[in-house]
Design an enzyme around this catalytic site. Structure first.
Site, mmCIF file in Angstrom:
data_model
loop_
_atom_site.group_PDB
_atom_site.id
_atom_site.type_symbol
_atom_site.label_atom_id
_atom_site.label_comp_id
_atom_site.label_asym_id
_atom_site.label_seq_id
_atom_site.Cartn_x
_atom_site.Cartn_y
_atom_site.Cartn_z
ATOM 1 N N GLY A 275 0.790 -1.226 0.000
ATOM 2 C CA GLY A 275 0.000 0.000 0.000
ATOM 3 C C GLY A 275 0.816 1.268 0.000
ATOM 4 O O GLY A 275 0.295 2.343 -0.293
ATOM 5 N N SER A 276 2.082 1.165 0.305
ATOM 6 C CA SER A 276 2.947 2.343 0.406
ATOM 7 C C SER A 276 3.438 2.779 -0.964
ATOM 8 O O SER A 276 4.109 2.022 -1.669
ATOM 9 C CB SER A 276 4.141 2.034 1.314
ATOM 10 O OG SER A 276 5.160 2.989 1.154
ATOM 11 N N ALA A 277 3.155 4.025 -1.343
ATOM 12 C CA ALA A 277 3.660 4.561 -2.607
ATOM 13 C C ALA A 277 5.188 4.623 -2.619
ATOM 14 O O ALA A 277 5.806 4.269 -3.632
ATOM 15 C CB ALA A 277 3.061 5.944 -2.869
ATOM 16 N N ARG B 87 6.464 1.246 -3.472
ATOM 17 C CA ARG B 87 6.258 0.927 -4.879
ATOM 18 C C ARG B 87 7.253 1.655 -5.778
ATOM 19 O O ARG B 87 7.655 1.136 -6.818
ATOM 20 C CB ARG B 87 4.817 1.227 -5.287
ATOM 21 C CG ARG B 87 3.838 0.182 -4.771
ATOM 22 C CD ARG B 87 2.423 0.442 -5.245
ATOM 23 N NE ARG B 87 1.658 1.197 -4.267
ATOM 24 C CZ ARG B 87 1.136 2.393 -4.471
ATOM 25 N NH1 ARG B 87 1.288 2.994 -5.628
ATOM 26 N NH2 ARG B 87 0.438 2.992 -3.526
#
Length: 220
Positions: free
Chosen positions: A11-13, A16
């Site tokens: 979920g962490s940008a 990613r």
């Protein structure tokens, strides 16, 4: 080359963005999920690597780096076959660095202002003022793309990886108007065509967007 391990959550940008860099460099690595809600980041073995107990955290054969911007510049500087993703030329690098600082100080901050109350405090309302902050980001990115096809240069750089990871997360709250932002819209399409985009950002983003959708957020 030693063993590379990335600690993070899908979920962490920022996580990613590092996954995009690792894939662009074609580096083998292990990916270990850290359950932040179970406070695995506060375990002694994790604090030894990263006293700030944040993700992403990179373990490069016993050398620990945290903060996605530091991680990505380190990876390209050490493992890049060329310097195109993070130029050695000082003027070119300065522009990339500026975009990275813009990402951390403005883009990421405006997104966190929305996500923290939603994910940590279980709030289901987001103020229009915070949404307007996302509009300001879109406006600025459109201007960044006025001269080049990419965020910081004529070619792909790590700045693109950081911005695409955050921007596509913002779409959960504010869709991109292609008519208003034609250059930004084309840039998003361009990045999505990268052969590793779907694996590194696309499919992991979809899981996260599903979580946000389940919250039934309303703009007030």
């Amino acid at each position: 080359m030693g063993k590379i391990t990335l600690y993070g959550i899908d979920g962490s940008a920022p996580v990613r963005s590092v996954l995009l860099t690792l894939n662009a460099l074609e580096l083998p690595f292990d990916y270990k999920i850290v359950n932040l809600f179970a406070k695995e980041q506060l375990k002694p073995e994790f604090l030894k690597m990263n006293p700030q107990h944040t993700v992403p955290t990179l373990d490069d054969d016993g050398f620990y780096v945290y903060d996605s911007h530091a991680i990505n510049s380190y990876l390209v500087s050490k493992y890049g076959k060329t310097d195109s993703l993070y130029p050695k030329d000082l003027q070119a690098r300065a522009i990339v660095d500026q975009r990275l600082h813009y990402d951390s100080s403005v883009v990421g901050t405006k997104l966190r202002a929305i996500l923290f109350p939603v994910l940590r405090l279980n709030q289901t309302e987001v103020s229009q003022e915070k949404i307007d902050g996302l509009t300001e980001v879109y406006d600025t990115l459109e201007l960044f793309l006025k001269a080049n096809d990419y965020i910081a240069a004529k070619q792909l750089t790590i700045a693109d990886f950081h911005i695409i990871a955050v921007l596509t997360t913002m779409f959960a709250f504010l869709e991109l108007d292609a008519g208003k932002y034609p250059k930004l819209s084309e840039w998003v399409k361009r990045i999505k065509q990268l052969p590793y985009y779907e694996e590194a950002n696309g499919k992991r983003l979809e899981q996260f967007l599903g979580l946000i959708k389940s919250k039934n957020i309303t703009i007030v």
